[in-house]
Scaffold this motif. Sequence first.
Motif, PDB file in Angstrom:
ATOM      1  N   LYS B  13       0.825  -1.210   0.000  1.00  0.00           N
ATOM      2  CA  LYS B  13       0.000   0.000   0.000  1.00  0.00           C
ATOM      3  C   LYS B  13       0.860   1.263   0.000  1.00  0.00           C
ATOM      4  N   SER B  14       1.875   1.262   0.839  1.00  0.00           N
ATOM      5  CA  SER B  14       2.692   2.469   0.960  1.00  0.00           C
ATOM      6  C   SER B  14       3.547   2.706  -0.274  1.00  0.00           C
ATOM      7  N   VAL B  15       3.920   1.618  -0.949  1.00  0.00           N
ATOM      8  CA  VAL B  15       4.656   1.784  -2.205  1.00  0.00           C
ATOM      9  C   VAL B  15       3.749   2.451  -3.232  1.00  0.00           C
ATOM     10  N   PHE B  16       2.489   2.003  -3.281  1.00  0.00           N
ATOM     11  CA  PHE B  16       1.511   2.646  -4.155  1.00  0.00           C
ATOM     12  C   PHE B  16       1.376   4.112  -3.805  1.00  0.00           C
ATOM     13  N   PHE B  17       1.280   4.355  -2.507  1.00  0.00           N
ATOM     14  CA  PHE B  17       1.094   5.716  -2.036  1.00  0.00           C
ATOM     15  C   PHE B  17       2.216   6.618  -2.531  1.00  0.00           C
ATOM     16  N   ASN B  18       3.444   6.149  -2.370  1.00  0.00           N
ATOM     17  CA  ASN B  18       4.582   6.960  -2.801  1.00  0.00           C
ATOM     18  C   ASN B  18       4.600   7.137  -4.308  1.00  0.00           C
ATOM     19  N   ARG B  19       4.261   6.082  -5.032  1.00  0.00           N
ATOM     20  CA  ARG B  19       4.191   6.168  -6.486  1.00  0.00           C
ATOM     21  C   ARG B  19       3.148   7.184  -6.933  1.00  0.00           C
ATOM     22  N   LEU B  20       2.011   7.182  -6.252  1.00  0.00           N
ATOM     23  CA  LEU B  20       0.896   8.027  -6.680  1.00  0.00           C
ATOM     24  C   LEU B  20       1.106   9.486  -6.317  1.00  0.00           C
ATOM     25  N   THR B  21       1.689   9.730  -5.143  1.00  0.00           N
ATOM     26  CA  THR B  21       1.742  11.105  -4.648  1.00  0.00           C
ATOM     27  C   THR B  21       3.094  11.773  -4.853  1.00  0.00           C
ATOM     28  N   GLY B  22       4.116  11.006  -5.209  1.00  0.00           N
ATOM     29  CA  GLY B  22       5.436  11.599  -5.341  1.00  0.00           C
ATOM     30  C   GLY B  22       5.916  12.110  -3.999  1.00  0.00           C
ATOM     31  N   ALA B  23       6.483  13.320  -3.978  1.00  0.00           N
ATOM     32  CA  ALA B  23       7.078  13.823  -2.740  1.00  0.00           C
ATOM     33  C   ALA B  23       6.084  14.618  -1.907  1.00  0.00           C
ATOM     34  N   ASN B  24       4.871  14.769  -2.408  1.00  0.00           N
ATOM     35  CA  ASN B  24       3.893  15.659  -1.778  1.00  0.00           C
ATOM     36  C   ASN B  24       3.161  14.951  -0.634  1.00  0.00           C
ATOM     37  N   VAL B  25       3.883  14.720   0.461  1.00  0.00           N
ATOM     38  CA  VAL B  25       3.398  13.840   1.513  1.00  0.00           C
ATOM     39  C   VAL B  25       3.207  14.563   2.840  1.00  0.00           C
ATOM     40  N   THR B  26       2.087  14.285   3.501  1.00  0.00           N
ATOM     41  CA  THR B  26       1.936  14.743   4.882  1.00  0.00           C
ATOM     42  C   THR B  26       1.692  13.536   5.774  1.00  0.00           C
ATOM     43  N   VAL B 139      -6.522  -4.767 -11.951  1.00  0.00           N
ATOM     44  CA  VAL B 139      -5.296  -4.449 -12.676  1.00  0.00           C
ATOM     45  C   VAL B 139      -4.113  -5.163 -12.015  1.00  0.00           C
ATOM     46  N   SER B 140      -3.336  -5.895 -12.817  1.00  0.00           N
ATOM     47  CA  SER B 140      -2.115  -6.517 -12.299  1.00  0.00           C
ATOM     48  C   SER B 140      -1.033  -5.458 -12.181  1.00  0.00           C
ATOM     49  N   THR B 141      -0.324  -5.452 -11.057  1.00  0.00           N
ATOM     50  CA  THR B 141       0.691  -4.418 -10.847  1.00  0.00           C
ATOM     51  C   THR B 141       1.952  -4.998 -10.218  1.00  0.00           C
ATOM     52  N   VAL B 142       3.060  -4.275 -10.451  1.00  0.00           N
ATOM     53  CA  VAL B 142       4.278  -4.489  -9.665  1.00  0.00           C
ATOM     54  C   VAL B 142       4.648  -3.090  -9.181  1.00  0.00           C
ATOM     55  N   ALA B 143       4.143  -2.725  -8.006  1.00  0.00           N
ATOM     56  CA  ALA B 143       4.216  -1.324  -7.566  1.00  0.00           C
ATOM     57  C   ALA B 143       5.648  -0.823  -7.455  1.00  0.00           C
ATOM     58  N   ILE B 144       6.558  -1.663  -6.957  1.00  0.00           N
ATOM     59  CA  ILE B 144       7.926  -1.171  -6.762  1.00  0.00           C
ATOM     60  C   ILE B 144       8.595  -0.867  -8.092  1.00  0.00           C
ATOM     61  N   ALA B 145       8.138  -1.524  -9.186  1.00  0.00           N
ATOM     62  CA  ALA B 145       8.709  -1.251 -10.506  1.00  0.00           C
ATOM     63  C   ALA B 145       7.862  -0.242 -11.278  1.00  0.00           C
ATOM     64  N   GLY B 146       6.746   0.175 -10.691  1.00  0.00           N
ATOM     65  CA  GLY B 146       5.866   1.143 -11.354  1.00  0.00           C
ATOM     66  C   GLY B 146       4.960   0.537 -12.405  1.00  0.00           C
ATOM     67  N   GLU B 147       4.951  -0.790 -12.506  1.00  0.00           N
ATOM     68  CA  GLU B 147       4.134  -1.449 -13.533  1.00  0.00           C
ATOM     69  C   GLU B 147       2.658  -1.442 -13.167  1.00  0.00           C
ATOM     70  N   GLY B 148       1.834  -1.002 -14.104  1.00  0.00           N
ATOM     71  CA  GLY B 148       0.385  -1.079 -13.907  1.00  0.00           C
ATOM     72  C   GLY B 148      -0.228   0.104 -13.179  1.00  0.00           C
ATOM     73  N   ILE B 149       0.637   1.007 -12.667  1.00  0.00           N
ATOM     74  CA  ILE B 149       0.125   2.136 -11.878  1.00  0.00           C
ATOM     75  C   ILE B 149      -0.727   3.078 -12.744  1.00  0.00           C
TER      76      ILE B 149
END
Lengths: 75, 187
Positions: B13-26, B139-149
Motif C-alpha cells: 500500500k505504501s509503495v503505491f502511495f509513494n508512487r501516486l503522490t510523489g514527494a507531496n506527503v503529509t 489491474v495486475s501491478t508491480v508497484a515497486i517497478a511502477g508497472e500497472g500504476i
Amino acid sequence: MKKKLSEMDYAEQGTVTGIEDDLRKRVAGMGIRVGKKLRMVTKQPIKGPVDVVVEGAETSLGLDMAGKITIEVTK
Amino acid sequence: MKILLMGHPNVGKSVFFNRLTGANVTESNYPGTMVDYTKGWMKIEGEDVEIVDVPGTFSLDPKDRAEEVAVAMLHENRDAKVISVIDASKIERGIYLALEIIEEGYPLVIALNMRDVAEDKNIVIDADRLERILGIPVVSTVAIAGEGIKELVSRLKEAKPINVEDIIANAANASNTESVADAGGAA
C-alpha cells in the motif's frame, strides 16, 4: 483423525472441520475457514504461535486461537 | 475526491502511495491512537485527489488498534473510492477483504500487486476474468517497478458500487469452466 490445530505436529496436513463461534470471523480474513486445507509449518516453543500454510499462503496464530480450531488430519 | 488505499499489512500500500503522490506527503497521527496514517495529493485529469494510506487490516472485523483505525477511516469516508491492494500470491484472503468492502457499498478497484512474486510461485491470475466476475476494474501491478500504476489510475473512474448478488451470479456462471487462479506451485 481429528485434532486441535494447536496439537498438530510439524508437516501434518488436514482440513478445517470446526472453528469456535467467537473466533470464526477473526480468522476468516486470514483465509482460515471450514473446509480449507492447511499444513503445519512451525510451532514456536514456550507456548508460542503456530505457523500454517493455507492455500499457499503462510499465516500465524496464537496457540490459544489454534486450540479453538478443529482439523481432520489427512497425513 | 478522496481515495483510500486498503489491504492487508505488507501488500505494498505504501509503495503505491509513494508512487501516486510523489514527494507531496503529509504524515498524520490519527486522533486517539498510536497508529500513524499518511495522506497526500495527486492530480487525476486536472482534479486534485486526496490519497490516504490506510493501516493494513485483514478484515473489517478489527482485531487490534491498527485495524480499528483502518475500519474507522473507511466508515468515516462514505464518499471515498477504494483501491484494494492485494498480494497476488495470497489472492484468496485479499479478495475476502475486497468483498467485505464491496458489500458495504464502496466503489472499488483492485490492484493485484506483486504479480512478479506470484509468478515466481507459479501463480498466474486471469485478471480479465476476475474483472468480469466482480464487475470492477482489476489491474495486475508491480508497484515497486511502477508497472500497472498508470492503468490503475486511468481506470479509477470505472469504480462503482456493486451488488454482491451480481458477483455471486457471475461466479456461478464462471465456475462451469476452469478456475480463475491456477496455484500450481502451492503445496
